[in-house]
Design a protein around this motif. Structure first.
Motif, mmCIF file in Angstrom:
data_model
loop_
_atom_site.group_PDB
_atom_site.id
_atom_site.type_symbol
_atom_site.label_atom_id
_atom_site.label_comp_id
_atom_site.label_asym_id
_atom_site.label_seq_id
_atom_site.Cartn_x
_atom_site.Cartn_y
_atom_site.Cartn_z
ATOM 1 N N LEU A 143 0.906 -1.098 0.145
ATOM 2 C CA LEU A 143 -0.128 0.023 0.165
ATOM 3 C C LEU A 143 0.936 1.433 0.105
ATOM 4 N N GLN A 144 2.109 1.263 0.720
ATOM 5 C CA GLN A 144 2.748 2.339 0.984
ATOM 6 C C GLN A 144 3.544 2.781 -0.509
ATOM 7 N N GLU A 145 3.939 1.686 -1.542
ATOM 8 C CA GLU A 145 4.331 1.711 -2.669
ATOM 9 C C GLU A 145 3.356 2.577 -3.888
ATOM 10 N N ILE A 146 2.084 1.748 -3.544
ATOM 11 C CA ILE A 146 1.144 2.458 -4.501
ATOM 12 C C ILE A 146 0.813 3.844 -3.929
ATOM 13 N N THR A 147 0.720 4.172 -2.878
ATOM 14 C CA THR A 147 0.481 5.520 -2.370
ATOM 15 C C THR A 147 1.562 6.670 -2.809
ATOM 16 N N LEU A 148 2.956 6.095 -2.609
ATOM 17 C CA LEU A 148 4.182 6.992 -2.911
ATOM 18 C C LEU A 148 4.081 7.095 -4.387
ATOM 19 N N ARG A 149 3.941 5.712 -5.400
ATOM 20 C CA ARG A 149 3.830 6.106 -6.644
ATOM 21 C C ARG A 149 2.762 7.152 -7.071
ATOM 22 N N PHE A 150 1.672 7.076 -6.563
ATOM 23 C CA PHE A 150 0.451 7.918 -6.826
ATOM 24 C C PHE A 150 1.065 9.455 -6.551
ATOM 25 N N ILE A 151 1.759 9.782 -5.401
ATOM 26 C CA ILE A 151 2.087 10.844 -5.079
ATOM 27 C C ILE A 151 3.265 11.607 -5.907
ATOM 28 N N MET A 152 4.112 10.804 -6.364
ATOM 29 C CA MET A 152 5.081 11.012 -7.203
ATOM 30 C C MET A 152 4.660 11.363 -8.678
ATOM 31 N N HIS A 153 3.466 10.663 -9.111
ATOM 32 C CA HIS A 153 2.934 11.014 -10.247
ATOM 33 C C HIS A 153 2.377 12.551 -10.139
ATOM 34 N N GLN A 154 1.532 12.692 -8.978
ATOM 35 C CA GLN A 154 0.884 13.872 -8.866
ATOM 36 C C GLN A 154 1.910 15.010 -8.824
ATOM 37 N N ASN A 166 0.599 19.121 -9.107
ATOM 38 C CA ASN A 166 -0.271 19.413 -8.279
ATOM 39 C C ASN A 166 -0.072 20.261 -7.112
ATOM 40 N N PRO A 167 -0.548 21.432 -7.178
ATOM 41 C CA PRO A 167 -0.512 22.535 -6.178
ATOM 42 C C PRO A 167 -1.013 22.052 -4.873
ATOM 43 N N LEU A 168 -2.008 21.416 -4.730
ATOM 44 C CA LEU A 168 -2.578 21.177 -3.247
ATOM 45 C C LEU A 168 -1.474 20.089 -2.705
ATOM 46 N N VAL A 220 0.817 20.390 0.787
ATOM 47 C CA VAL A 220 0.672 19.303 1.690
ATOM 48 C C VAL A 220 1.895 18.650 2.320
ATOM 49 N N LEU A 221 2.383 18.444 1.018
ATOM 50 C CA LEU A 221 4.001 17.846 1.570
ATOM 51 C C LEU A 221 4.887 18.541 2.498
ATOM 52 N N GLU A 222 4.490 20.016 2.448
ATOM 53 C CA GLU A 222 5.468 20.838 3.478
ATOM 54 C C GLU A 222 5.198 20.391 4.958
ATOM 55 N N TRP A 223 4.081 19.521 5.190
ATOM 56 C CA TRP A 223 3.689 19.201 6.679
ATOM 57 C C TRP A 223 4.311 17.737 6.938
ATOM 58 N N PRO A 249 7.272 15.690 6.511
ATOM 59 C CA PRO A 249 8.758 15.538 6.046
ATOM 60 C C PRO A 249 9.178 13.954 5.812
ATOM 61 N N GLU A 250 8.477 12.861 6.380
ATOM 62 C CA GLU A 250 8.901 11.599 6.166
ATOM 63 C C GLU A 250 8.370 11.273 4.895
ATOM 64 N N VAL A 251 7.420 11.626 4.617
ATOM 65 C CA VAL A 251 6.932 11.332 2.870
ATOM 66 C C VAL A 251 7.908 12.068 1.963
ATOM 67 N N ARG A 252 8.178 13.434 2.302
ATOM 68 C CA ARG A 252 9.277 13.998 1.250
ATOM 69 C C ARG A 252 10.640 13.162 1.583
ATOM 70 N N ASN A 253 11.016 12.823 2.569
ATOM 71 C CA ASN A 253 12.159 11.788 2.766
ATOM 72 C C ASN A 253 12.219 10.551 1.881
ATOM 73 N N LYS A 254 10.971 10.058 2.022
ATOM 74 C CA LYS A 254 10.831 8.650 1.130
ATOM 75 C C LYS A 254 10.714 8.885 -0.456
ATOM 76 N N ILE A 255 10.273 10.030 -0.632
ATOM 77 C CA ILE A 255 9.931 10.449 -2.143
ATOM 78 C C ILE A 255 11.219 10.679 -2.846
ATOM 79 N N SER A 256 12.187 11.238 -1.617
ATOM 80 C CA SER A 256 13.568 11.814 -2.418
ATOM 81 C C SER A 256 14.439 10.458 -2.673
ATOM 82 N N GLN A 257 13.826 9.252 -2.368
ATOM 83 C CA GLN A 257 14.696 8.085 -2.580
ATOM 84 C C GLN A 257 14.269 7.435 -3.835
#
Length: 192
Positions: A95-106, A111-113, A117-120, A122-130
């Protein structure tokens, strides 16, 4: 003949800058090369060397050599036997992989929203940076389905042998579907 050239190079010690053992029918890489810290150019082309010796292959010792040029074309260093990639129909992304792929695609769609939201989080930003980019579909993902090697033309700025037309580049595929639709220069990496 190759032995005499190696002995001469070893006597030069750290002053030895170039070793050319091209076409000497050598069956193994000289392990004594680690004793030549000043070596800049190593030419082992057109021999019968099937693998890199343990002394040279360990990353720390190889870095100590500070090689600028290494020529190994014409040696059977790669196993050229195709292996069927195992694929199970029940391979399912987390589920984490599916969610992060969706976020990276957006995020790629800017996607401005979501960007706000990602500013709040940091753990998601850290994951996406990999993230990694799939060698086939060029979409971002985190968990590779398969590690691959792609053979590409070397950059024009490289000083290389004229014979060298392709160099290996480590890449990944994001799913079985992408691996099936890969180009002819992309191969899976397998333990032999």
């Amino acid at each position: 003949m190759a032995e005499r050239l190696l002995i001469k190079a070893l006597h030069g010690g750290k002053n030895t800058k170039i070793i050319t053992l091209n076409g000497k029918k050598m069956k193994k890489m000289p392990s004594t090369l680690e004793r030549l810290p000043g070596l800049k150019i190593l030419d082992l082309q057109n021999n019968l060397i099937p693998k890199v010796c343990p002394e040279i292959s360990s990353l720390t010792q190889f870095q100590n050599l500070k090689l600028r040029e290494f020529y190994s074309e014409g040696n059977p260093l790669f196993l050229k036997q195709p292996i069927i990639a195992a694929y199970k129909e029940d391979d399912v992304w987390s589920l984490q992989e599916i969610t992060l792929r969706f976020i990276m695609h957006q995020l790629a769609e800017e996607n401005p929203l979501l960007m706000h939201v990602l500013e709040w989080y940091p753990e998601v930003r850290n994951k996406i940076s990999q993230e990694k980019i799939c060698a086939v579909c060029e979409k971002p993902f985190l968990t590779p389905w398969l590690e691959c090697v792609e053979f590409v033309p070397p950059p024009k700025s490289w000083k290389i042998s004229r014979n060298l037309q392709l160099v290996p580049l480590r890449t990944f595929t994001c799913c079985h579907k992408c691996f099936i639709h890969r180009g002819r220069n992309l191969f899976a990496i397998a333990q032999a």
